[in-house]
Write a protein that holds these residues in place. Structure first.
Motif, mmCIF file in Angstrom:
data_model
loop_
_atom_site.group_PDB
_atom_site.id
_atom_site.type_symbol
_atom_site.label_atom_id
_atom_site.label_comp_id
_atom_site.label_asym_id
_atom_site.label_seq_id
_atom_site.Cartn_x
_atom_site.Cartn_y
_atom_site.Cartn_z
ATOM 1 N N ALA A 1 1.049 -1.315 0.030
ATOM 2 C CA ALA A 1 0.076 0.141 0.001
ATOM 3 C C ALA A 1 0.792 1.208 -0.138
ATOM 4 O O ALA A 1 0.554 2.367 -0.672
ATOM 5 C CB ALA A 1 -0.818 -0.005 1.396
ATOM 6 N N ARG A 2 1.807 1.253 0.605
ATOM 7 C CA ARG A 2 2.787 2.380 0.729
ATOM 8 C C ARG A 2 3.435 2.561 -0.508
ATOM 9 O O ARG A 2 3.788 3.796 -1.039
ATOM 10 C CB ARG A 2 3.920 2.317 1.795
ATOM 11 C CG ARG A 2 4.628 3.490 2.168
ATOM 12 C CD ARG A 2 5.763 3.395 2.959
ATOM 13 N NE ARG A 2 7.069 2.721 2.294
ATOM 14 C CZ ARG A 2 8.034 2.393 2.940
ATOM 15 N NH1 ARG A 2 8.231 2.592 4.225
ATOM 16 N NH2 ARG A 2 9.016 1.813 2.245
ATOM 17 N N GLU A 3 3.948 1.339 -0.989
ATOM 18 C CA GLU A 3 4.601 1.429 -2.313
ATOM 19 C C GLU A 3 3.738 2.008 -3.367
ATOM 20 O O GLU A 3 4.224 2.951 -4.498
ATOM 21 C CB GLU A 3 5.238 0.014 -2.745
ATOM 22 C CG GLU A 3 5.838 0.043 -4.181
ATOM 23 C CD GLU A 3 6.345 -1.267 -4.690
ATOM 24 O OE1 GLU A 3 6.684 -1.470 -5.834
ATOM 25 O OE2 GLU A 3 6.111 -2.470 -3.631
ATOM 26 N N VAL A 4 2.632 1.594 -3.525
ATOM 27 C CA VAL A 4 1.655 2.021 -4.447
ATOM 28 C C VAL A 4 1.438 3.731 -4.133
ATOM 29 O O VAL A 4 1.397 4.164 -5.196
ATOM 30 C CB VAL A 4 0.254 1.490 -4.387
ATOM 31 C CG1 VAL A 4 -0.921 2.135 -5.208
ATOM 32 C CG2 VAL A 4 0.350 -0.098 -4.838
ATOM 33 N N ALA A 5 1.350 4.097 -3.134
ATOM 34 C CA ALA A 5 1.145 5.573 -2.617
ATOM 35 C C ALA A 5 2.327 6.292 -3.278
ATOM 36 O O ALA A 5 2.130 7.197 -4.020
ATOM 37 C CB ALA A 5 0.892 5.844 -1.250
ATOM 38 N N GLU A 6 3.540 5.572 -3.384
ATOM 39 C CA GLU A 6 4.861 6.467 -3.498
ATOM 40 C C GLU A 6 4.702 6.350 -5.062
ATOM 41 O O GLU A 6 5.280 7.429 -5.622
ATOM 42 C CB GLU A 6 5.991 5.730 -2.914
ATOM 43 C CG GLU A 6 5.924 5.838 -1.473
ATOM 44 C CD GLU A 6 7.146 4.839 -0.956
ATOM 45 O OE1 GLU A 6 7.337 4.901 0.289
ATOM 46 O OE2 GLU A 6 7.723 4.069 -1.765
ATOM 47 N N GLU B 1 0.822 12.561 11.289
ATOM 48 C CA GLU B 1 1.623 11.349 11.682
ATOM 49 C C GLU B 1 2.796 10.702 11.048
ATOM 50 O O GLU B 1 3.927 10.335 11.461
ATOM 51 C CB GLU B 1 0.663 10.149 12.045
ATOM 52 C CG GLU B 1 -0.522 10.446 12.764
ATOM 53 C CD GLU B 1 -1.343 9.306 13.124
ATOM 54 O OE1 GLU B 1 -2.181 9.253 14.161
ATOM 55 O OE2 GLU B 1 -1.819 8.660 12.042
ATOM 56 N N GLY B 2 2.633 10.597 9.558
ATOM 57 C CA GLY B 2 3.614 10.111 8.491
ATOM 58 C C GLY B 2 4.902 10.974 8.904
ATOM 59 O O GLY B 2 5.989 10.575 9.040
ATOM 60 N N TYR C 1 -6.300 10.408 -2.478
ATOM 61 C CA TYR C 1 -6.532 9.544 -1.347
ATOM 62 C C TYR C 1 -5.832 8.416 -1.114
ATOM 63 O O TYR C 1 -5.898 7.383 -2.046
ATOM 64 C CB TYR C 1 -7.974 9.270 -1.231
ATOM 65 C CG TYR C 1 -9.074 10.188 -1.367
ATOM 66 C CD1 TYR C 1 -9.235 11.377 -0.404
ATOM 67 C CD2 TYR C 1 -9.837 10.580 -2.412
ATOM 68 C CE1 TYR C 1 -9.954 12.325 -0.386
ATOM 69 C CE2 TYR C 1 -10.780 11.469 -2.435
ATOM 70 C CZ TYR C 1 -11.002 12.449 -1.388
ATOM 71 O OH TYR C 1 -12.103 13.626 -1.324
ATOM 72 N N SER C 2 -4.520 8.354 -0.417
ATOM 73 C CA SER C 2 -3.550 7.664 -0.681
ATOM 74 C C SER C 2 -3.495 6.344 0.171
ATOM 75 O O SER C 2 -2.381 5.832 0.394
ATOM 76 C CB SER C 2 -2.311 8.452 -0.661
ATOM 77 O OG SER C 2 -2.242 9.101 0.699
ATOM 78 N N GLY D 1 0.251 8.566 4.453
ATOM 79 C CA GLY D 1 0.828 9.525 5.503
ATOM 80 C C GLY D 1 2.482 9.231 5.531
ATOM 81 O O GLY D 1 3.213 10.170 5.595
ATOM 82 N N ASN D 2 2.763 7.686 5.532
ATOM 83 C CA ASN D 2 4.211 7.438 5.449
ATOM 84 C C ASN D 2 4.745 7.476 4.157
ATOM 85 O O ASN D 2 6.045 7.898 4.140
ATOM 86 C CB ASN D 2 4.387 5.852 5.850
ATOM 87 C CG ASN D 2 4.107 5.781 7.275
ATOM 88 O OD1 ASN D 2 4.338 6.564 8.029
ATOM 89 N ND2 ASN D 2 3.592 4.473 7.711
ATOM 90 N N ALA D 3 4.013 7.567 3.040
ATOM 91 C CA ALA D 3 4.753 7.786 1.650
ATOM 92 C C ALA D 3 4.783 9.217 1.287
ATOM 93 O O ALA D 3 6.063 9.443 0.845
ATOM 94 C CB ALA D 3 3.705 7.304 0.676
ATOM 95 N N LEU D 4 4.367 10.288 1.773
ATOM 96 C CA LEU D 4 4.466 11.641 1.390
ATOM 97 C C LEU D 4 5.915 12.072 1.703
ATOM 98 O O LEU D 4 6.416 12.630 1.029
ATOM 99 C CB LEU D 4 3.402 12.331 1.698
ATOM 100 C CG LEU D 4 3.282 13.905 1.277
ATOM 101 C CD1 LEU D 4 3.450 13.899 0.002
ATOM 102 C CD2 LEU D 4 2.201 14.782 2.040
#
Length: 734
Positions: free
Chosen positions: A327-332, A384-385, A547-548, A553-556
């Motif tokens: 999910a984080r990789e996709v957001a990135e 939080e990220g 909407y990531s 939040g960790n990706a941004l």
């Protein structure tokens, strides 16, 4: 028949087995195959979630060993339980990465099976005709080829885990607030070339099912429309799977729906089951019609029921570490950098104070609150990220729009300013209740009462109704259905957007603090196009972060501070002015679509976009040096020489557009017909092959209802966006 690589039986064996089962069934058993049995009251009582906490199942047939269809919604992930919440489809479309979408589909297939579902209604491939459409976040973008490639990737990956993929919403469903009554008109070329080719692509790849839409098409509701469900889907495309209706309001007439080719009524039997049985017994519907639908359900179900299993599916797969990392990789890989003056990004990691401005920074904001909502308690906000990213080494200061003066003062002294602005579920999303009951003539309570009566649960409904009403948390109606009010404020949730711009308070925030600190970026949250013209000049950098999902939040911070090089591309055009968009109304009873929207309309009308379709910046620079075509038997391969001229590794999306020179029919100037995402090391030169299938260049011949290739000269364009000025061109005769 379908994507059946896991099934050891041949097509003929499947058909024979289905016929044998059908012959053993009574009329009632056959009819009972054709509806869902959703019990929202029981779901609310057991799971504190009235919609889809567990699969919504059809009856199947226990006596004959026929499994029920077990439904889960999507497309952000598996709606049931607390599944992985991926970025919305629009964000994933921005990745321009088929392989990445296949990995998302792989995770979704596993999480469906782990939670008992065998039917995923999350391949949402309606085209983005206008960015005001409230449900835009559930599809991949404005281009039909691009959408089709993503729909195909998701379909194949989900079905590889013996989960039936359902394509939705079939068809011409591009407006939200009026979707229960609007009548859509378009000519045959527009229908087949713009609004249906992406559906056909997933049908051709083996999709098991399609879900009908609510709207009318040419005067008849889509979920009981014989032209859509039989003439096109069955007779022209050769589809052999089953169809299901959209929920509650889609079917209006028992006889019309079943005879048009609507096989399964979901999520409960309002017009089917008892009503359908009586229609057959009274002679109004021939039993052969029931046999046809029942066979479709049996044949499709058997392909997946009898398939070999790839693995054991266990609950530890659901939102586990592997899927959260994905999910984080996709957001990135989805976030799109559209402005970066003076290479202000990436920010230096040598910072001591960072300002996050905007109330959305502190909100778990993964998209709308309709049928695609995933209840994921571990969603990481942007605030939080950044706190996790820097731990305690950096002071993260947060002010919202009401604290403008304080934000202005802090902006002067911090090392970086990140403004989070955009939309949430109040601004856009699914509209559940009909917007105009006088036009629609619908009452959800009465219809659900009919469903409970047909399921033999009317007494249970009446007994539980008052208890559910008393126990329901704020934000639910008396039937226990999710209602669209925001914690009792009365503010309408979801639906089509009333504005394509940011909110006035957000625009003021950007204008007031955007030029104070040279290290400033605006991160745009949302599921569709957002106009930037009111404030674009006030800031040096703009990033679409969408909407990531639960890990957005960790990706941004990883993108803004250089751990990840942005590689997303806009899946829509951003016009210079809203007037350049096609006509849109969320209340008209009728609307007509034509061949042009998005970048094709901008080119037709001679309007230069603010940011073109397919556009996105990187922290490196790519040069397109050479472009040649190699013709095969049924393909044209575009060979594009690409160079990474910077000093960091980066990924570029090579896009190939094609137009007809001196066409004898009306055509768009050019359309996307191929793309490939490729990674280049610093200084690397690579020849990227983009294969264009000649079938993709055909037009729909309305008289013969066939696809034809117009002979003549075709112009191919290659580059990093749809912007004509930046594209290499060459021509070929076909």
């Amino acid at each position: 028949m379908f994507n059946k690589k896991n099934c050891p039986l041949t097509d003929e064996q499947i058909k024979e087995k289905a016929k044998d089962l059908l012959a053993k069934m009574s009329l009632q058993e056959k009819v009972w195959l054709l509806n869902g049995n959703w019990d929202t009251i029981e779901n609310r009582m057991k799971y504190d979630n009235g919609y889809n906490p567990v699969p919504i199942e059809t009856n199947g047939n226990e006596r004959l060993g026929i499994n029920p269809i077990a439904f889960s919604d999507g497309p952000r992930g598996v709606v049931m339980g607390n599944s992985t919440c991926f970025p919305v489809s629009m964000a994933r479309g921005a990745s321009f990465d088929r392989e990445l979408e296949s990995r998302v589909g792989d995770a979704i297939g596993k999480e469906c099976r782990a939670q008992g579902a065998n039917y995923f209604a999350g391949v949402c491939i309606n085209l983005l005709r206008h960015p005001a459409w409230g449900r835009a976040q559930e599809t991949y973008g404005e281009d039909q080829y691009h959408i089709g490639e993503f729909g195909k990737a998701l379909t194949e990956a989900v079905q590889d885990h013996n989960v039936m993929a359902c394509l939705k919403h079939y068809a011409v469903n591009q407006i939200e607030n009026s979707r229960f009554y609007v009548d859509v008109e378009c000519d045959d070329r527009t229908l087949h070339e713009v609004y249906l080719p992406h559906f056909k692509k997933s049908v051709d790849t083996g999709a098991a099912s399609l879900m009908g839409s609510y709207n009318k098409f040419r005067g008849e509701y889509a979920s009981q429309n014989p032209e859509l469900l039989t003439d096109i889907l069955r007779d022209q495309w050769g589809f052999e799977g089953f169809t299901s209706s959209d929920f509650i309001f889609a079917i209006r007439d028992t006889k019309k729906a079943i005879e048009a080719g609507m096989d399964v009524e979901m999520p409960m039997p309002i017009y089917y089951q008892q009503n359908l049985l009586k229609a057959v017994e009274d002679g109004r519907v021939p039993e052969e019609v029931i046999d046809t639908s029942a066979l479709r359900v049996l044949e499709t179900g058997l392909v997946f029921q009898l398939a070999d299993e790839k693995m054991e599916y266990t609950m530890d797969m659901v939102a586990g570490d592997e899927h959260k990392a994905l999910a984080r990789e996709v957001a990135e890989k989805s976030m799109v950098l559209i402005k970066n003056e003076n290479n202000v990004l990436p920010f230096s990691k040598d910072v001591k104070k960072v300002l996050l401005a905007g109330k959305l920074a502190a909100k778990a904001n993964t998209g709308d609150m309709g049928s695609s909502r995933i209840i994921q308690p571990n969603t990481v906000t942007q605030l939080e990220g950044f706190q996790y990213y820097f731990d305690e080494d950096v002071e993260i200061i947060h002010y919202d729009e009401t604290e403008l003066e304080a934000a202005k003062e802090v902006a002067k002294e911090v090392d970086a300013v990140i403004i989070i602005a955009g939309n949430d579920c109040l601004d856009e999303g699914e509209s559940v209740i009909p917007a105009d009951e006088e036009l629609s003539g619908l009452d959800i309570g009465q219809l659900m009462g009919m469903g409970y009566a047909n399921m033999g649960k009317l007494d249970f409904l009446m007994q539980m109704k008052e208890q559910a009403k008393a126990n329901a948390p704020e934000g639910t109606d008396e039937e226990g259905v999710e209602s669209y009010t925001d914690d009792g404020t009365g503010e309408s949730l979801g639906g089509d957007r009333s504005s394509l711009s940011l909110k006035p308070a957000e625009i003021q925030l950007i204008k007031e603090i955007g030029d104070i600190n040279k290290n400033t970026v605006v991160s745009l949250v949302g599921g569709s196009m957002i106009m930037t013209k009111e404030w674009d000049e006030e800031v040096p950098a703009i990033m679409f972060s969408w909407y990531s999902g639960m890990e957005g939040g960790n990706a941004l911070p990883r993108l803004l501070f250089g751990d990840v090089n942005p590689s997303g591309k806009l899946p829509f055009s951003i016009p210079a002015d809203e007037s350049h968009l096609p006509y849109f109304s969320d209340s008209d009873a009728e609307i007509t679509y034509d061949l042009y929207h998005g970048y094709s309309k901008l080119e037709k009308d001679g309007h230069k976009p603010a940011y073109p379709f397919g556009y996105g910046l990187s922290y490196t620079t790519f040069a397109y040096n050479k472009f040649e075509l190699v013709k095969g038997e049924d393909t044209v391969t575009a060979k594009v020489t690409l160079t990474n001229k910077g000093d960091v590794v980066g990924a570029e999306v090579v896009q190939v557009y094609v137009g007809m020179v001196d066409s004898k029919i009306q055509r768009q100037k050019k359309l996307l017909k191929g793309f490939e995402k490729t990674i280049l090391q610093p200084g690397e030169i690579k020849v990227v092959d983009v294969v264009v299938h000649i079938d993709e260049l055909k037009y729909f011949h309305t008289e013969s209802k066939t696809w034809k290739l117009e002979e003549g000269k075709y112009k191919f364009y290659a580059g990093g966006s749809s912007d004509g000025a930046s594209l290499l061109t060459t021509e070929i005769t076909l």
